[in-house]
Design an enzyme around this catalytic site. Structure first.
Site, PDB file in Angstrom:
ATOM      1  CD  GLU A 197      90.933 -11.048 -98.814  1.00 23.88           C
ATOM      2  OE1 GLU A 197      91.910 -10.301 -98.639  1.00 23.88           O
ATOM      3  OE2 GLU A 197      89.998 -10.766 -99.592  1.00 23.88           O
TER       4      GLU A 197
ATOM      5  CB  SER B 143      59.602  38.006-102.768  1.00 25.92           C
ATOM      6  OG  SER B 143      59.047  38.482-103.975  1.00 25.92           O
TER       7      SER B 143
END
Length: 785
Positions: free
Chosen positions: A118, A402
């Site tokens: 890093e 429905s």
């Protein structure tokens, strides 16, 4: 021309000039060009100096507004915390408690691996590294970085993880300046070992794990001090992309990353080339454990209760661009934990409802009609230890049956055609135009011409589809769009008795009936606070979807679904509560109906509401065509019962107020019954759907009503041309079942049977596969876990 040919005067003049120049000596250079060069140089230098001063000024201006960074912020993990509507923590993404490791217990090889990977100049820089920035640019352009080189120092990365959002939209010049300033401050206030300690404990390591000590336990079942070089290198390389470098899920990518870390360590001379090669030869799976038992940050029971809700929360966050794994977010939701727990208990115990089996499933959503807030959601029952599994509350591959009728048929009829609640509608033999498919009601009988109100509360199919014919697909689709529903394909008549929508969509749509016609898009996340303390608030802006007259008249008719002795939703009745709703059951296609008992259905719904809550419930089986996986006629009431027990709880927390008719609605009496019409439109509408080949019966607005609300007419037939779009075989084959409770005076119970519309064999595969289902809505589905 040669000199001896020049005129004498010209030669004499030239010679004189040459003598004069010789006598004058060497000429000095002209000063004008030098002055210009110096001026240009001065301007360039001035521009550079001014640019540096301006840059420095802008840097310090941004630095002044940088957030505060504390030891607590540096040492805490960066997990996302989720809160309910009362501000109580209900989850932390990954649900893993972090095991913190002090600097003195961090293996030297791990520290060197992290630094080599890093930030090679970590011990030399002051938190920012201009040399590293230039080197990163050159290395990344030339491809000589081994995939390791980045411009940010390890300290800058720590600052970003501690106080800033990691969203791409936040990568601004201001943010980079503040990041650099805070990195300088952190480097000044803390020692290098401390900074490294904070970083190693903060980074996200995939699978909900934060910190390398926790990762060591999760992946290898050991402490960091017990890991070998290859394993330490693996952990050191993971923070760059913890998901992609997961050694369990993606071993090939994990190995490549680990080997790059080892090569970088060898290049930095913290290990020998031989050590690197030996570690690279180690299998990536060496030492990995299968049991990832870690202490949960929230109780297992709480996590289970809110599982489906959380899944949708994370989906919303993802859609908004938030990183829920490394963002360190505080997420405030609309979750009513009391309502959520009650809904969970209703569907996961037998204290309220008798479920036929553990495989019988439920999907339900509760919405506040006045703002669109999703206050509770259940994605399934008896789901075992599965986390973020199928969320049936948002699935759109099952027919709503429905419950679609108020949305697509009767709502548009009132809105666009000004149907009164007593509009005559025909319940007579019907065949879909352009096909040989006949449509039936649950009793395979016809009631002749009845009122729209009666057709709705008894959930008769034929009047609903005939009403849709009069409205037209285009206007019906427009009405649905206003309720937040869009579809991939053109809708057809069959969708009038079944739409492929979710319980979340349906609850939000019915909520518009409850509040007088305004649609609010449903949402779960109300506020997000990023690591820098910036709050982002979210609301849903209401849009008028229908007139207040339409909303009121639909509501008044749907009250009868629950209260009328022949209503299809009597099992949802709650004494004294003002409420309305609609049932829905989806029958099996004809080519499968003989494999299930009479009255069996694939799906059963109930969606109901008060002025304070809209609740939509779907019930059924995931594999509805598997033997025994049908909803029996008696079990169709389970959706209503779930609604009833949940709404009973909700009603205790809110006022019980009735709806009042708006000024645009006029009350009238028809046969002693209270009916309504849109002011100025008291007459009934001429039916345009009758065609002799479809067996239609014409009616007129002067028809007389019988005592049971049925219109008495004379039958006649005439040939007209139908302009309605033809239906396709893959649409819903929904037919409402026999209403629960009460006796229908038009029904002979001894002849009652399951009824379906005629459907092709493709209906079977349609209901069983999302990819083959027509007219799905464009909605977000599963969120990433």
């Amino acid at each position: 021309m040669s000199s001896h040919n020049e005129p004498r005067e010209t030669r004499m003049s030239r010679h004189a000039d040459e003598r004069q120049r010789a006598e004058a000596g060497p000429q000095k250079p002209r000063r004008g060009g030098w002055r210009t060069f110096r001026r240009i140089l001065y301007v360039i230098v001035a521009v550079i100096v001014l640019g540096l001063l301006a840059g420095a000024g802008l840097f310090f201006y941004y630095a002044q507004s940088a957030p505060q960074i504390s030891k607590s912020a540096l040492s805490s993990d960066a997990s996302t915390r989720v809160y309910d509507a009362d501000g109580k923590v209900i989850s932390r993404l990954g649900a893993q408690n972090r095991t913190y490791v002090k600097a003195k217990n961090i293996p030297i090889l791990l520290a060197k691996a992290v630094i080599s990977t890093e930030d090679k100049r970590f011990y030399k820089n002051n938190g920012i590294d201009p040399v590293r920035i230039l080197g990163a640019a050159f290395a990344n352009v030339t491809g000589s970085s081994l995939g390791m080189q980045g411009g940010s120092t390890l300290t800058q990365q720590l600052v970003k993880l501690s106080v800033f959002s990691t969203a791409a939209s936040d990568r601004t010049l201001k943010r980079k300046a503040q990041e650099a300033w805070l990195a300088l401050k952190v480097d000044h206030d803390y020692s290098k070992p401390q900074i490294l300690e904070y970083y190693i404990n903060k980074v996200y390591m995939g699978n909900g794990v934060y910190g390398m000590q926790t990762a060591a336990q999760y992946y290898y079942g050991k402490k960091l001090t017990e890991l070998n070089l290859a394993q330490l290198a693996q952990l050191a390389g993971m923070p760059q992309s913890p998901v992609s470098y997961d050694p369990i899920k993606y071993p090939q990518y994990a190995k490549k990353r680990r080997d790059l870390v080892l090569q970088s360590m060898a290049k930095s001379k913290v290990i020998t080339s031989e050590q690197a090669q030996q570690a690279q030869a180690t299998s990536i799976s060496s030492g990995l454990v299968k049991d990832h038992s870690l202490t949960s940050a929230t109780s297992a029971h709480t996590t289970k209760v809110v599982d489906a809700y959380l899944k949708q929360v994370y989906q919303e966050l993802k859609n908004k661009g938030y990183n829920t794994t490394t963002g360190g977010l505080k997420v405030y939701t609309n979750l009513d934990m009391g309502a959520q727990k009650r809904l969970y208990n209703i569907v996961n115990t037998n204290n309220y409802v008798n479920f036929p089996s553990s495989k019988f499933q439920v999907g339900s959503t509760i919405v506040n009609p006045n703002n669109g807030k999703v206050v509770a959601m259940i994605g399934g029952r008896k789901t075992g230890n599965v986390t973020f599994g199928l969320n049936r509350a948002v699935q759109t591959d099952r027919s709503s049956a429905s419950t679609a009728k108020p949305l697509m048929d009767y709502g548009p009829a009132i809105e666009y055609l000004y149907y009164p609640t007593y509009e005559p509608v025909k319940d007579t033999a019907f065949t879909y135009p352009g096909t040989t498919k006949s449509l039936y009601d649950w009793d395979r009988k016809y009631q002749g011409t009845i009122t729209m109100r009666k057709a709705l509360y008894e959930s008769r199919n034929i009047p609903a589809v005939r009403t849709l014919q009069n409205v037209g697909i285009k206007k019906a689709t427009t009405f649905l769009n206003g309720l937040g529903m869009s579809f991939d394909k053109t809708l057809t008549l069959q969708n009038g008795i079944g739409l492929y929508i979710s319980s979340e969509q349906e609850a939000a749509a019915y909520a518009a009936f409850a509040n007088g016609g305004t649609y609010y898009k449903p949402y779960l996340v109300s506020k997000v606070v990023t690591q820098d303390g910036k709050a982002h608030n979210y609301t849903s802006t209401g849009k008028k979807a229908m007139s207040s007259a339409t909303a009121f008249m639909l509501t008044d008719m749907m009250k009868d679904v629950i209260t009328n002795e022949n209503g299809s939703g009597r099992s949802a009745a709650i004494s004294g509560l003002y409420q309305a709703g609609k049932t829905g059951t989806d029958s099996y296609p004809d080519d499968y109906a003989d494999k299930v008992p009479d009255g069996a259905t694939m799906d059963s719904w109930f969606t109901g509401y008060t002025k304070n809550y809209a609740v939509s419930v779907w019930t059924g089986y995931d594999k509805q065509f598997q033997t025994g996986h049908y909803v029996s006629e008696s079990q169709t009431s389970i959706a209503q019962e779930i609604y009833k027990y949940e709404m009973s709880y909700l009603a205790q927390q809110s006022p019980n107020s009735n709806w009042t008719a708006p000024s645009t609605v006029t009350e009238t009496k028809q046969n002693g019954n209270t009916e309504y019409y849109v002011t100025g439109h008291a007459g009934t509408v001429s039916d345009t759907t009758s065609t002799s080949q479809y067996g239609s019966t014409n009616t007129t607005s002067s028809s007389a009503y019988s005592s049971n609300g049925q219109v008495t007419t004379n039958s006649s037939s005439r040939t007209t041309t139908s302009t309605t779009e033809s239906s396709t075989s893959k649409e819903s084959s929904s037919t409402e079942q026999k209403p629960t409770g009460g006796d229908d005076d038009n029904t002979d119970s001894s002849t009652t049977s399951s009824t379906t519309t005629t459907s092709s064999a493709s209906s079977t595969s349609t209901a069983n596969s999302t990819s083959e289902t027509n007219n799905h809505t464009n909605t977000a589905s599963d969120a990433e876990s």
